[in-house]
Scaffold this motif. Structure first.
Motif, PDB file in Angstrom:
ATOM      1  N   ARG A   1       0.791  -1.241   0.125  1.00 25.08           N
ATOM      2  CA  ARG A   1       0.088  -0.228  -0.080  1.00 25.08           C
ATOM      3  C   ARG A   1       1.020   1.074   0.007  1.00 25.08           C
ATOM      4  N   GLY A   2       2.119   1.147   0.681  1.00 23.69           N
ATOM      5  CA  GLY A   2       2.827   2.451   0.610  1.00 23.69           C
ATOM      6  C   GLY A   2       3.363   2.790  -0.710  1.00 23.69           C
ATOM      7  N   MET A   3       3.658   1.706  -1.529  1.00 23.09           N
ATOM      8  CA  MET A   3       4.136   1.932  -2.850  1.00 23.09           C
ATOM      9  C   MET A   3       3.070   2.323  -3.788  1.00 23.09           C
ATOM     10  N   ARG A   4       1.806   1.817  -3.529  1.00 27.27           N
ATOM     11  CA  ARG A   4       0.643   2.237  -4.389  1.00 27.27           C
ATOM     12  C   ARG A   4       0.449   3.713  -4.082  1.00 27.27           C
ATOM     13  N   ALA A   5       0.439   4.149  -2.710  1.00 22.11           N
ATOM     14  CA  ALA A   5       0.445   5.475  -2.499  1.00 22.11           C
ATOM     15  C   ALA A   5       1.280   6.592  -2.867  1.00 22.11           C
ATOM     16  N   LEU A   6       2.506   6.154  -3.069  1.00 23.24           N
ATOM     17  CA  LEU A   6       3.471   7.052  -3.677  1.00 23.24           C
ATOM     18  C   LEU A   6       3.366   7.179  -5.114  1.00 23.24           C
ATOM     19  N   LEU A   7       2.795   6.089  -5.815  1.00 27.25           N
ATOM     20  CA  LEU A   7       2.375   5.976  -7.195  1.00 27.25           C
ATOM     21  C   LEU A   7       1.404   7.011  -7.425  1.00 27.25           C
ATOM     22  N   ALA A   8       0.236   6.934  -6.563  1.00 19.43           N
ATOM     23  CA  ALA A   8      -0.974   7.559  -6.527  1.00 19.43           C
ATOM     24  C   ALA A   8      -0.647   9.159  -6.423  1.00 19.43           C
ATOM     25  N   VAL A   9       0.353   9.671  -5.664  1.00 19.53           N
ATOM     26  CA  VAL A   9       0.768  10.964  -5.226  1.00 19.53           C
ATOM     27  C   VAL A   9       1.434  11.361  -6.696  1.00 19.53           C
ATOM     28  N   LEU A  10       2.323  10.603  -7.381  1.00 21.30           N
ATOM     29  CA  LEU A  10       3.000  10.941  -8.417  1.00 21.30           C
ATOM     30  C   LEU A  10       2.163  11.102  -9.777  1.00 21.30           C
ATOM     31  N   ASP A  11       1.215  10.225  -9.625  1.00 26.71           N
ATOM     32  CA  ASP A  11       0.186  10.601 -10.718  1.00 26.71           C
ATOM     33  C   ASP A  11      -0.960  11.615 -10.328  1.00 26.71           C
ATOM     34  N   GLY A  12      -0.927  12.265  -9.199  1.00 22.77           N
ATOM     35  CA  GLY A  12      -1.894  13.252  -8.853  1.00 22.77           C
ATOM     36  C   GLY A  12      -3.087  12.773  -8.445  1.00 22.77           C
ATOM     37  N   ARG A  13      -3.215  11.526  -7.982  1.00 28.83           N
ATOM     38  CA  ARG A  13      -4.370  10.784  -7.441  1.00 28.83           C
ATOM     39  C   ARG A  13      -4.524  10.794  -6.108  1.00 28.83           C
ATOM     40  N   PRO A  14      -5.652  10.677  -5.443  1.00 26.50           N
ATOM     41  CA  PRO A  14      -5.813  10.475  -3.951  1.00 26.50           C
ATOM     42  C   PRO A  14      -5.207   9.168  -3.667  1.00 26.50           C
ATOM     43  N   PRO A  15      -4.429   8.874  -2.480  1.00 27.80           N
ATOM     44  CA  PRO A  15      -4.042   7.541  -1.873  1.00 27.80           C
ATOM     45  C   PRO A  15      -5.017   7.087  -1.371  1.00 27.80           C
ATOM     46  N   GLU A  16      -5.334   5.585  -1.366  1.00 27.68           N
ATOM     47  CA  GLU A  16      -6.014   4.746  -0.451  1.00 27.68           C
ATOM     48  C   GLU A  16      -6.221   5.068   1.196  1.00 27.68           C
ATOM     49  N   ARG A  17      -7.196   5.358   1.568  1.00 32.72           N
ATOM     50  CA  ARG A  17      -7.557   5.659   2.984  1.00 32.72           C
ATOM     51  C   ARG A  17      -7.561   4.553   3.795  1.00 32.72           C
ATOM     52  N   GLY A  18      -7.538   4.713   5.058  1.00 28.39           N
ATOM     53  CA  GLY A  18      -7.915   3.742   6.191  1.00 28.39           C
ATOM     54  C   GLY A  18      -6.685   2.716   6.868  1.00 28.39           C
ATOM     55  N   ASP A  19      -6.904   2.670   8.090  1.00 31.55           N
ATOM     56  CA  ASP A  19      -5.675   1.657   8.664  1.00 31.55           C
ATOM     57  C   ASP A  19      -5.905   0.575   8.185  1.00 31.55           C
ATOM     58  N   LEU A  20      -4.882  -0.211   8.209  1.00 29.06           N
ATOM     59  CA  LEU A  20      -4.865  -1.929   7.904  1.00 29.06           C
ATOM     60  C   LEU A  20      -5.118  -2.587   8.994  1.00 29.06           C
ATOM     61  N   PRO A  21      -6.158  -3.669   9.184  1.00 28.91           N
ATOM     62  CA  PRO A  21      -6.359  -4.342  10.335  1.00 28.91           C
ATOM     63  C   PRO A  21      -5.615  -5.227  10.693  1.00 28.91           C
TER      64      PRO A  21
END
Length: 346
Positions: A307-327
């Motif tokens: 999820r951390g890598m997907r969040a970085l990719l989202a930021v680089l693409d100008g998209r909002p990263p996924e939210r919510g804590d992992l259980p």
């Protein structure tokens, strides 16, 4: 002309892949760049990938980087290379990165306490972003000043500096531990706490204190120790040698500390869990290597990295990263049982 002198065959191009798959070059670019979802059908995407494999096509990443103004490289900063948790975080991040033709460079900042040495002096231009896991606030000066997107894992969600946060539900994990022990009848608890001052360990301490405070006759005493089997053992040995009633349960911030606690209990001539229950946190391989096996909280470390890598990719693409804590989930094994007094009454 001998075979040794034959010129190398021309390198396949995206145009060759497009021709073989009967699609446009733009479609090839979308599929092999990982941006096809919602634009190209799964069947077409698979046909493009099959054609690329059959032709032996490899994207020219250097040319793509110049075209996009990116190097497609992320830096993953972790407190230690020897801890299995961070190895699994790296595995998850690297897997997602590979799907998008990104590389991940691993950089250790010992103990996560900082200040970390500045890794950017010679490599600043070779990075697209930074992912930092479980770091103390004081360790991040160089990261914050790097003028690169920063994604924080397992860190204070109230910190406004990073571009994105990815967290585990750490407080719920410790609540599950406390409810398990209190439900077994334990009332004299010791918290074997990490001496590293980071958000994740502060969160564990506060969650345990809240849970114990809700039970009138329950108490918890905090004993700090370095994140090391030997340090955990020595801290618990001193605790057990001190005057006063023994604890009936030791709640450890991490499986490594729990292994040290178990050794200390045995050296005192006591047994786990008959005399003292012990719990861990993380669910490392160590948790099932010790005897009895540890009751511990399983943290999905690989998913954190993904999820951390997907969040970085989202930021680089100008998209909002996924939210919510992992259980997270408590795994009950052999290191916990009702305290001796409760067993005597039953």
């Amino acid at each position: 002309m001998s075979s040794a002198q034959q010129p190398a065959p021309p390198r396949p191009t995206s145009r060759d892949v497009a021709r073989a798959a009967d699609v446009s070059q733009a479609t090839v670019s979308l599929v092999l760049g990982g941006k096809w979802r919602g634009r190209v059908s799964e069947t077409t995407a698979e046909r493009v990938r099959d054609s690329a494999r059959a032709l032996g096509y490899r994207p020219n990443l250097a040319a793509r980087s110049l075209r996009l103004g990116r190097t497609r490289t992320a830096l993953l900063v972790v407190p230690a290379l020897t801890n299995e948790f961070f190895a699994r975080v790296h595995t998850g991040a690297a897997a997602v990165a590979a799907e998008h033709d990104f590389g991940v460079v691993l950089y250790p900042s010992p103990d996560g306490a900082g200040p970390a040495r500045d890794p950017f002096a010679s490599a600043r231009a070779a990075l697209d972003g930074v992912i930092a896991s479980s770091m103390a606030a004081g360790a991040l000066g160089a990261l914050r000043d790097a003028d690169l997107p920063l994604v924080m894992l397992d860190s204070d969600p109230g910190d406004p500096g990073p571009a994105a946060h990815v967290n585990l539900d750490i407080a719920d994990g410790m609540r599950q531990v406390a409810e398990h022990l209190l439900g077994l009848g334990h009332r004299r608890l010791v918290h074997l706490a990490s001496a590293v001052h980071t958000w994740t360990f502060t969160e564990r301490a506060q969650a345990l204190a809240r849970a114990v405070a809700g039970v009138p006759d329950a108490t918890v005493r905090t004993v700090p120790a370095a994140l090391d089997v030997g340090a955990g053992r020595e801290a618990v040995e001193r605790l057990l040698a001190a005057p006063g009633p023994l604890p009936t349960a030791i709640v450890c911030d991490d499986d490594i500390l729990a292994a040290g606690a178990c050794k200390a209990v045995r050296r005192r001539g006591l047994t786990v869990p008959d005399d003292i229950s012990v719990t861990g946190f993380d669910d490392l391989a160590l948790a099932t290597a010790v005897e009895p096996e540890l009751t511990t909280v399983r943290l999905p470390a690989q998913e954190v990295g993904e999820r951390g890598m997907r969040a970085l990719l989202a930021v680089l693409d100008g998209r909002p990263p996924e939210r919510g804590d992992l259980p997270v989930r408590l795994t009950v094994r052999g290191s916990t049982a009702p305290p001796p007094a409760a067993r005597a009454r039953s």
